[in-house]
Motif scaffolding. Structure first.
Motif, PDB file in Angstrom:
ATOM      1  N   SER A 180     -29.390  35.935  97.091  1.00  0.00           N
ATOM      2  CA  SER A 180     -30.032  36.046  98.398  1.00  0.00           C
ATOM      3  C   SER A 180     -30.874  37.307  98.404  1.00  0.00           C
ATOM      4  O   SER A 180     -30.847  38.097  97.458  1.00  0.00           O
ATOM      5  CB  SER A 180     -28.996  36.092  99.530  1.00  0.00           C
ATOM      6  N   ALA A 181     -31.632  37.507  99.459  1.00  0.00           N
ATOM      7  CA  ALA A 181     -32.489  38.676  99.578  1.00  0.00           C
ATOM      8  C   ALA A 181     -32.381  39.260 100.974  1.00  0.00           C
ATOM      9  O   ALA A 181     -31.967  38.579 101.925  1.00  0.00           O
ATOM     10  CB  ALA A 181     -33.946  38.305  99.280  1.00  0.00           C
ATOM     11  N   SER A 182     -32.734  40.509 101.111  1.00  0.00           N
ATOM     12  CA  SER A 182     -32.682  41.203 102.399  1.00  0.00           C
ATOM     13  C   SER A 182     -33.451  40.435 103.464  1.00  0.00           C
ATOM     14  O   SER A 182     -34.546  39.929 103.222  1.00  0.00           O
ATOM     15  CB  SER A 182     -33.269  42.608 102.237  1.00  0.00           C
ATOM     16  N   LEU A 224     -32.906  28.396 109.382  1.00  0.00           N
ATOM     17  CA  LEU A 224     -32.245  29.191 108.358  1.00  0.00           C
ATOM     18  C   LEU A 224     -33.044  29.153 107.058  1.00  0.00           C
ATOM     19  O   LEU A 224     -33.734  28.180 106.760  1.00  0.00           O
ATOM     20  CB  LEU A 224     -30.839  28.649 108.100  1.00  0.00           C
ATOM     21  N   ASP A 225     -32.917  30.215 106.283  1.00  0.00           N
ATOM     22  CA  ASP A 225     -33.536  30.247 104.958  1.00  0.00           C
ATOM     23  C   ASP A 225     -32.654  29.574 103.917  1.00  0.00           C
ATOM     24  O   ASP A 225     -33.145  29.049 102.915  1.00  0.00           O
ATOM     25  CB  ASP A 225     -33.782  31.698 104.524  1.00  0.00           C
ATOM     26  N   ALA A 226     -31.354  29.621 104.142  1.00  0.00           N
ATOM     27  CA  ALA A 226     -30.412  29.044 103.194  1.00  0.00           C
ATOM     28  C   ALA A 226     -29.115  28.701 103.910  1.00  0.00           C
ATOM     29  O   ALA A 226     -28.850  29.197 105.010  1.00  0.00           O
ATOM     30  CB  ALA A 226     -30.121  30.026 102.049  1.00  0.00           C
ATOM     31  N   ALA A 279     -20.607  43.709 102.773  1.00  0.00           N
ATOM     32  CA  ALA A 279     -21.278  43.839 101.474  1.00  0.00           C
ATOM     33  C   ALA A 279     -22.772  43.554 101.564  1.00  0.00           C
ATOM     34  O   ALA A 279     -23.557  44.124 100.794  1.00  0.00           O
ATOM     35  CB  ALA A 279     -20.630  42.898 100.462  1.00  0.00           C
ATOM     36  N   LEU A 280     -23.163  42.683 102.488  1.00  0.00           N
ATOM     37  CA  LEU A 280     -24.576  42.291 102.615  1.00  0.00           C
ATOM     38  C   LEU A 280     -25.023  42.463 104.072  1.00  0.00           C
ATOM     39  O   LEU A 280     -25.362  41.495 104.756  1.00  0.00           O
ATOM     40  CB  LEU A 280     -24.752  40.833 102.171  1.00  0.00           C
ATOM     41  N   PRO A 281     -25.038  43.686 104.563  1.00  0.00           N
ATOM     42  CA  PRO A 281     -25.322  43.909 105.988  1.00  0.00           C
ATOM     43  C   PRO A 281     -26.765  43.608 106.403  1.00  0.00           C
ATOM     44  O   PRO A 281     -27.022  43.453 107.597  1.00  0.00           O
ATOM     45  CB  PRO A 281     -25.015  45.404 106.166  1.00  0.00           C
ATOM     46  N   ASP A 282     -27.663  43.485 105.434  1.00  0.00           N
ATOM     47  CA  ASP A 282     -29.057  43.207 105.761  1.00  0.00           C
ATOM     48  C   ASP A 282     -29.383  41.717 105.735  1.00  0.00           C
ATOM     49  O   ASP A 282     -30.531  41.320 105.882  1.00  0.00           O
ATOM     50  CB  ASP A 282     -29.995  43.969 104.820  1.00  0.00           C
ATOM     51  N   ARG A 283     -28.360  40.867 105.541  1.00  0.00           N
ATOM     52  CA  ARG A 283     -28.541  39.423 105.705  1.00  0.00           C
ATOM     53  C   ARG A 283     -28.131  39.055 107.122  1.00  0.00           C
ATOM     54  O   ARG A 283     -27.292  39.710 107.724  1.00  0.00           O
ATOM     55  CB  ARG A 283     -27.680  38.645 104.726  1.00  0.00           C
ATOM     56  N   ARG A 284     -28.710  37.978 107.648  1.00  0.00           N
ATOM     57  CA  ARG A 284     -28.359  37.517 108.990  1.00  0.00           C
ATOM     58  C   ARG A 284     -27.549  36.232 108.851  1.00  0.00           C
ATOM     59  O   ARG A 284     -28.098  35.140 108.770  1.00  0.00           O
ATOM     60  CB  ARG A 284     -29.625  37.325 109.825  1.00  0.00           C
ATOM     61  N   PHE A 285     -26.239  36.408 108.809  1.00  0.00           N
ATOM     62  CA  PHE A 285     -25.340  35.277 108.620  1.00  0.00           C
ATOM     63  C   PHE A 285     -25.031  34.579 109.944  1.00  0.00           C
ATOM     64  O   PHE A 285     -24.936  35.216 110.992  1.00  0.00           O
ATOM     65  CB  PHE A 285     -24.028  35.748 107.992  1.00  0.00           C
ATOM     66  N   VAL A 286     -24.854  33.262 109.856  1.00  0.00           N
ATOM     67  CA  VAL A 286     -24.405  32.448 110.992  1.00  0.00           C
ATOM     68  C   VAL A 286     -23.258  31.579 110.502  1.00  0.00           C
ATOM     69  O   VAL A 286     -23.377  30.897 109.469  1.00  0.00           O
ATOM     70  CB  VAL A 286     -25.537  31.541 111.530  1.00  0.00           C
TER      71      VAL A 286
END
Length: 210
Positions: A18-20, A51-53, A113-120
């Protein structure tokens, strides 16, 4: 903290790339087996939440269910991958490699661990009906937005559930689905739409009758 023994399987238990800034849906379950209803939820939430992914998190085992007859994780991951054609949907059993037993552990790890991703977090309405039984369910709601997709026969029980009434103040309008990933938690949405009557338990039962 409750953990399972770590299980590392090359090609199965890695976290997808994934990416920021990416908007990523998390759709967890046993997927025993993956079926048309799961695919419908994935495609609809990808599109409507923009969503991107979407990461399909194949769990080592549901803590609320009897897992004695659950097929091996590798088999379920491979079967799910074979059923999916959308390149934006990735299937992983990474929870097993971390020894996670509960969804809150997964959510805590990924958002840290990945705070710059926007998870749902994505779940069916039948899961919302029982969400209050999940360990530290309030913590999950406090860490990332949640999208609930309608399931046949589950709407009334889901919307009257303890979790839905507790989080009533945080529900956003269905028309605003595209901005859910940008909302500060707690925030959740109930999505109406196309439905499938298929269920994993019914498929397993029909196979046992053959």
């Amino acid at each position: 903290m409750t953990r399972r023994p770590a299980l590392h399987i090359p090609g199965i238990t890695e976290i997808p790339p994934s990416a920021s800034g990416m908007r990523i849906g998390l759709f967890g379950g046993s997927f025993n087996p993956m079926h048309e209803g799961h695919l419908l939820v994935m495609e609809e939430t990808l599109r409507r939440l923009q969503l991107d992914a979407l990461w399909v998190l194949v769990t080592p085992g549901n803590p609320l269910k009897d897992n004695k007859a659950l097929p091996p994780l590798e088999n379920r991951v491979q079967a799910a991958r074979q059923a999916i054609r959308n390149p934006r949907i990735r299937v992983t059993g990474f929870e097993a490699a971390r020894g996670f037993a509960y969804s809150w552990q997964t959510v805590d790890f990924l958002t840290t661990a990945l705070p710059d991703r926007r998870f749902v977090w994505i779940m069916g309405a039948d899961s919302l009906a029982d969400f209050h039984r999940w360990q530290r369910w309030r913590d999950i709601a406090a860490r990332l937005p949640i999208a609930v997709y309608v399931r046949p026969g589950a709407a009334r029980r889901a919307l009257a559930s303890r979790a839905a009434t507790t989080l009533d103040y945080a529900q956003i309008d269905e028309a605003d689905a595209a901005v859910l990933a940008d909302c500060a938690p707690p925030a959740w949405i109930y999505l109406q739409g196309r439905q499938s009557t298929l269920s994993s338990s019914a498929i397993r039962a029909s196979r046992n009758l053959d």
